[in-house]
Scaffold this motif. Structure first.
Motif: not given
Length: 97
Positions: A34-51, A56-58
């Protein structure tokens, strides 16, 4: 002669398995760098239910899974007890030819 045939059958059956286990991952185990040419930090992915419905389904799904596991354990225990009872009363003949 019979032992030799069993040994040959064992070799024939295990040879392809060993081949795939030993040699299949050689070409696929490498990852592209993986090349690290971009200076922007990647977006964090959060794992959680939307509502609350998804949350409750989980929990309901996990509850059903555990309930199914306990029911299967109960059924297996009953099967084992029944087979022990049949063995104790000698339901099955001892000499099978």
């Amino acid at each position: 002669m019979l032992k030799r045939r069993k040994r040959q059958t064992l070799y024939i059956l295990t040879a392809p398995i060993l081949y795939f286990v030993l040699f299949s991952a050689i070409g696929f185990g490498q990852q592209a760098s993986i090349e690290k040419n971009s200076e922007a930090e990647p977006a964090r992915i959060t794992y959680s239910p939307k509502n609350i419905k998804e949350s409750t389904a989980v929990y309901v799904f996990l509850g059903w899974i555990w309930l199914a596991i306990f029911v299967l354990i109960y059924i297996f225990r009953l099967k084992i007890k029944e087979s022990d009872r049949l063995l104790k009363i000698q339901f099955f003949p001892k000499n099978k030819k």
